[in-house]
Design a protein around this motif. Structure first.
Motif, PDB file in Angstrom:
ATOM      1  N   ASN A   1      59.061  14.840  44.020  1.00  0.00           N
ATOM      2  CA  ASN A   1      60.443  14.580  44.406  1.00  0.00           C
ATOM      3  C   ASN A   1      61.008  15.636  45.340  1.00  0.00           C
ATOM      4  O   ASN A   1      62.189  15.600  45.687  1.00  0.00           O
ATOM      5  CB  ASN A   1      61.317  14.462  43.164  1.00  0.00           C
ATOM      6  CG  ASN A   1      61.263  13.069  42.591  1.00  0.00           C
ATOM      7  OD1 ASN A   1      61.014  12.120  43.304  1.00  0.00           O
ATOM      8  ND2 ASN A   1      61.476  12.946  41.298  1.00  0.00           N
TER       9      ASN A   1
ATOM     10  N   ALA B   1      58.535   1.384  50.937  1.00  0.00           N
ATOM     11  CA  ALA B   1      58.838   2.158  49.738  1.00  0.00           C
ATOM     12  C   ALA B   1      60.289   1.944  49.325  1.00  0.00           C
ATOM     13  O   ALA B   1      60.607   1.851  48.137  1.00  0.00           O
ATOM     14  CB  ALA B   1      58.562   3.641  49.985  1.00  0.00           C
TER      15      ALA B   1
ATOM     16  N   ILE C   1      64.112  12.592  49.549  1.00  0.00           N
ATOM     17  CA  ILE C   1      64.061  13.726  48.622  1.00  0.00           C
ATOM     18  C   ILE C   1      65.372  14.488  48.556  1.00  0.00           C
ATOM     19  O   ILE C   1      65.643  15.159  47.574  1.00  0.00           O
ATOM     20  CB  ILE C   1      62.920  14.704  48.970  1.00  0.00           C
ATOM     21  CG1 ILE C   1      63.001  15.135  50.429  1.00  0.00           C
ATOM     22  CG2 ILE C   1      61.574  14.094  48.653  1.00  0.00           C
ATOM     23  CD1 ILE C   1      62.025  16.236  50.785  1.00  0.00           C
TER      24      ILE C   1
ATOM     25  N   TRP D   1      51.923   5.503  49.284  1.00  0.00           N
ATOM     26  CA  TRP D   1      53.365   5.691  49.470  1.00  0.00           C
ATOM     27  C   TRP D   1      54.176   5.002  48.383  1.00  0.00           C
ATOM     28  O   TRP D   1      55.386   4.928  48.462  1.00  0.00           O
ATOM     29  CB  TRP D   1      53.778   5.150  50.833  1.00  0.00           C
ATOM     30  CG  TRP D   1      53.226   3.787  51.101  1.00  0.00           C
ATOM     31  CD1 TRP D   1      52.055   3.506  51.739  1.00  0.00           C
ATOM     32  CD2 TRP D   1      53.781   2.542  50.691  1.00  0.00           C
ATOM     33  NE1 TRP D   1      51.851   2.147  51.743  1.00  0.00           N
ATOM     34  CE2 TRP D   1      52.899   1.536  51.106  1.00  0.00           C
ATOM     35  CE3 TRP D   1      54.942   2.174  50.012  1.00  0.00           C
ATOM     36  CZ2 TRP D   1      53.130   0.186  50.866  1.00  0.00           C
ATOM     37  CZ3 TRP D   1      55.168   0.832  49.770  1.00  0.00           C
ATOM     38  CH2 TRP D   1      54.268  -0.147  50.203  1.00  0.00           C
TER      39      TRP D   1
ATOM     40  N   GLY E   1      65.640  18.565  48.464  1.00  0.00           N
ATOM     41  CA  GLY E   1      64.585  18.600  49.473  1.00  0.00           C
ATOM     42  C   GLY E   1      64.470  19.958  50.144  1.00  0.00           C
ATOM     43  O   GLY E   1      64.563  20.990  49.486  1.00  0.00           O
ATOM     44  N   VAL E   2      64.310  19.958  51.435  1.00  0.00           N
ATOM     45  CA  VAL E   2      64.138  21.226  52.151  1.00  0.00           C
ATOM     46  C   VAL E   2      65.449  22.001  52.233  1.00  0.00           C
ATOM     47  O   VAL E   2      65.462  23.166  52.632  1.00  0.00           O
ATOM     48  CB  VAL E   2      63.598  21.001  53.583  1.00  0.00           C
ATOM     49  CG1 VAL E   2      62.167  20.545  53.553  1.00  0.00           C
ATOM     50  CG2 VAL E   2      64.443  20.041  54.359  1.00  0.00           C
TER      51      VAL E   2
ATOM     52  N   PHE F   1      56.301  15.606  52.871  1.00  0.00           N
ATOM     53  CA  PHE F   1      55.119  15.094  53.585  1.00  0.00           C
ATOM     54  C   PHE F   1      54.876  15.823  54.904  1.00  0.00           C
ATOM     55  O   PHE F   1      54.372  15.219  55.852  1.00  0.00           O
ATOM     56  CB  PHE F   1      55.253  13.593  53.927  1.00  0.00           C
ATOM     57  CG  PHE F   1      55.575  12.680  52.787  1.00  0.00           C
ATOM     58  CD1 PHE F   1      55.088  12.931  51.522  1.00  0.00           C
ATOM     59  CD2 PHE F   1      56.336  11.547  52.985  1.00  0.00           C
ATOM     60  CE1 PHE F   1      55.374  12.069  50.464  1.00  0.00           C
ATOM     61  CE2 PHE F   1      56.625  10.681  51.938  1.00  0.00           C
ATOM     62  CZ  PHE F   1      56.145  10.944  50.682  1.00  0.00           C
TER      63      PHE F   1
ATOM     64  N   ILE G   1      67.625  13.490  45.715  1.00  0.00           N
ATOM     65  CA  ILE G   1      66.927  13.635  44.430  1.00  0.00           C
ATOM     66  C   ILE G   1      66.851  15.103  44.013  1.00  0.00           C
ATOM     67  O   ILE G   1      67.159  15.459  42.885  1.00  0.00           O
ATOM     68  CB  ILE G   1      65.506  13.045  44.505  1.00  0.00           C
ATOM     69  CG1 ILE G   1      65.566  11.584  44.948  1.00  0.00           C
ATOM     70  CG2 ILE G   1      64.814  13.155  43.159  1.00  0.00           C
ATOM     71  CD1 ILE G   1      64.214  10.956  45.175  1.00  0.00           C
ATOM     72  N   SER G   2      66.438  15.957  44.947  1.00  0.00           N
ATOM     73  CA  SER G   2      66.225  17.351  44.557  1.00  0.00           C
ATOM     74  C   SER G   2      66.866  18.341  45.518  1.00  0.00           C
ATOM     75  O   SER G   2      66.856  19.537  45.275  1.00  0.00           O
ATOM     76  CB  SER G   2      64.719  17.630  44.517  1.00  0.00           C
ATOM     77  OG  SER G   2      64.188  17.558  45.825  1.00  0.00           O
TER      78      SER G   2
ATOM     79  N   ARG H   1      59.039   5.289  53.674  1.00  0.00           N
ATOM     80  CA  ARG H   1      58.865   4.209  54.645  1.00  0.00           C
ATOM     81  C   ARG H   1      59.572   2.946  54.139  1.00  0.00           C
ATOM     82  O   ARG H   1      59.829   2.809  52.946  1.00  0.00           O
ATOM     83  CB  ARG H   1      57.386   3.964  54.916  1.00  0.00           C
ATOM     84  CG  ARG H   1      56.614   3.357  53.772  1.00  0.00           C
ATOM     85  CD  ARG H   1      55.127   3.336  54.061  1.00  0.00           C
ATOM     86  NE  ARG H   1      54.790   2.627  55.267  1.00  0.00           N
ATOM     87  CZ  ARG H   1      53.856   1.680  55.380  1.00  0.00           C
ATOM     88  NH1 ARG H   1      53.179   1.317  54.308  1.00  0.00           N
ATOM     89  NH2 ARG H   1      53.595   1.110  56.498  1.00  0.00           N
TER      90      ARG H   1
ATOM     91  N   VAL I   1      63.694   7.174  45.109  1.00  0.00           N
ATOM     92  CA  VAL I   1      62.669   6.825  46.092  1.00  0.00           C
ATOM     93  C   VAL I   1      62.376   8.070  46.917  1.00  0.00           C
ATOM     94  O   VAL I   1      63.025   8.322  47.925  1.00  0.00           O
ATOM     95  CB  VAL I   1      63.126   5.683  47.019  1.00  0.00           C
ATOM     96  CG1 VAL I   1      61.978   5.235  47.920  1.00  0.00           C
ATOM     97  CG2 VAL I   1      63.646   4.504  46.230  1.00  0.00           C
ATOM     98  N   PRO I   2      61.418   8.908  46.515  1.00  0.00           N
ATOM     99  CA  PRO I   2      61.158  10.126  47.265  1.00  0.00           C
ATOM    100  C   PRO I   2      60.458   9.850  48.589  1.00  0.00           C
ATOM    101  O   PRO I   2      59.923   8.757  48.808  1.00  0.00           O
ATOM    102  CB  PRO I   2      60.271  10.933  46.325  1.00  0.00           C
ATOM    103  CG  PRO I   2      59.619   9.938  45.456  1.00  0.00           C
ATOM    104  CD  PRO I   2      60.561   8.794  45.334  1.00  0.00           C
ATOM    105  N   GLY I   3      60.457  10.835  49.443  1.00  0.00           N
ATOM    106  CA  GLY I   3      59.853  10.703  50.769  1.00  0.00           C
ATOM    107  C   GLY I   3      60.788  11.338  51.770  1.00  0.00           C
ATOM    108  O   GLY I   3      61.973  11.503  51.478  1.00  0.00           O
ATOM    109  N   CYS I   4      60.257  11.681  52.929  1.00  0.00           N
ATOM    110  CA  CYS I   4      61.108  12.377  53.898  1.00  0.00           C
ATOM    111  C   CYS I   4      60.819  11.868  55.300  1.00  0.00           C
ATOM    112  O   CYS I   4      60.184  12.531  56.057  1.00  0.00           O
ATOM    113  CB  CYS I   4      60.900  13.876  53.811  1.00  0.00           C
ATOM    114  SG  CYS I   4      62.001  14.835  54.865  1.00  0.00           S
TER     115      CYS I   4
END
Ligand code: SF4
Lengths: 167, 143
Positions: free
Chosen positions: A76, B127, B90, A99, B96-97, A80, B93-94, B124, B118-121
């Motif tokens: 979380n 997702a 992200i 994914w 992220g960066v 990537f 959720i958290s 897509r 739905v994590p990811g940065c």
């Protein structure tokens, strides 16, 4: 005026352009950066990935019973970016093309990739040390022979003595 | 009558999008899911709406910056219950960066109840659709 008929006819021939997902299969482009996989047997505990992780998603700590190093990556937080894979010399970290990451809130903090690199005793002094992965030997020496293989089971101190002292 | 409404509502939740200080990456992916026929979330029965008062499923992007925090919370309060909240990317959720920045008040679950992550940065489009499908399931149980 009847140009829409042309479009209609073309669409009838071509069929729907919508991706069937989530009711069917979808495509995944090659090289898509997704979920990270960690291979404990290739990790040498250099902590480079922890250092370069832009999102602070990786943590490497000694396990509670001091039997090894524990690698934890929190999905979380991962962006990537792929820096960890890029800088991991032994390629213990890999980005997969997976994914499928949506999950419920209950799983939020459990959504991690974990691995434990267990210590092994030094063959000379018996001190616990992080095992030297074969991948690292390959990078360091390209080809190994029996003499070099002997160094593999030695802790850094003993290795220094062995290679400088020659015994 | 009420039962009938419930049955109908179950199949057509309305989506509403809140940008809590995002970099626009996730928002572009959200726009992609809606506007490009290839992904088309609307075939799941949902539809983007322009007013928080009509919303059923809320999609939040961005790490909740100090600057927008109050506005986001006010907006969120305007959305009628029951609602389902999805954190996209992200950042919500958290953090992220941007985590631990002085300008960040998030992660959003400190202030709002979140249901799906739905994590990811950014994640897509597929997702995101997967996350929305999950949210629709939750929505069906809440009515
Ligand atoms: S991919 Fe990037 S952000 Fe994700 S864990 Fe690796 S270094 Fe960190």
């Amino acid at each position: 005026m009847f140009s829409f008929l042309k479009i209609l006819a073309r669409n009838l021939i071509l069929g729907p352009s919508t991706d069937p997902f989530p009711h069917g299969e979808t495509f995944t482009p090659e090289g898509l950066r997704g979920k990270i996989r960690f291979d404990a047997s290739a990790c040498v505990g250099c902590r480079m990935c922890e250092h370069v992780c832009a999102a602070g998603a990786i943590r490497i700590e000694e396990t509670a019973d001091k039997s090894g190093l524990e690698f934890v990556l929190w999905h979380n937080s991962c962006a990537f970016c792929g820096l960890c894979e890029h800088y991991c010399q032994t390629k213990a970290i890999r980005l997969t093309e997976d994914w499928h990451m949506a999950h419920r809130q209950e799983e939020k903090y459990g959504y991690v990739e974990k691995g434990v690199v267990g210590y092994v005793p030094c063959s000379r002094c018996g001190d616990p040390m992080v095992p030297v992965a074969p991948q690292l030997m390959k990078i360091a020496y390209r080809e190994t022979n029996r003499d070099i293989e002997k160094l593999r089971d030695l802790c850094p101190d003993c290795r220094l003595k062995q290679s400088v002292g020659g015994r | 009558m009420k039962n009938m409404l419930k049955r109908i509502a179950k199949r057509s939740p309305w989506l509403y999008r809140i940008n809590a200080g995002s970099c626009n990456g996730c928002d572009v992916e959200l726009a992609t899911t809606a506007c490009i026929p290839r992904f088309d979330v609307e075939r799941l029965g949902c539809k983007y709406c322009g007013s928080p008062k009509h919303a059923d499923i809320v999609l939040v992007t961005g790490p909740l910056t100090a600057r927008v925090k109050e506005k986001v919370l006010r907006l969120y309060a305007e959305i009628p219950d029951p609602k389902v909240t999805v954190a996209v990317g992200i950042c919500p959720i958290s953090g992220g960066v941007f985590r631990d920045s002085y300008a960040i008040e998030g992660p959003i679950d400190r202030y709002l109840p979140v249901d799906v992550n739905v994590p990811g940065c950014p994640p897509r489009p597929q997702a995101i659709i997967e996350g929305i499908a999950e949210a629709i399931e939750i929505w069906a149980t809440r009515l």
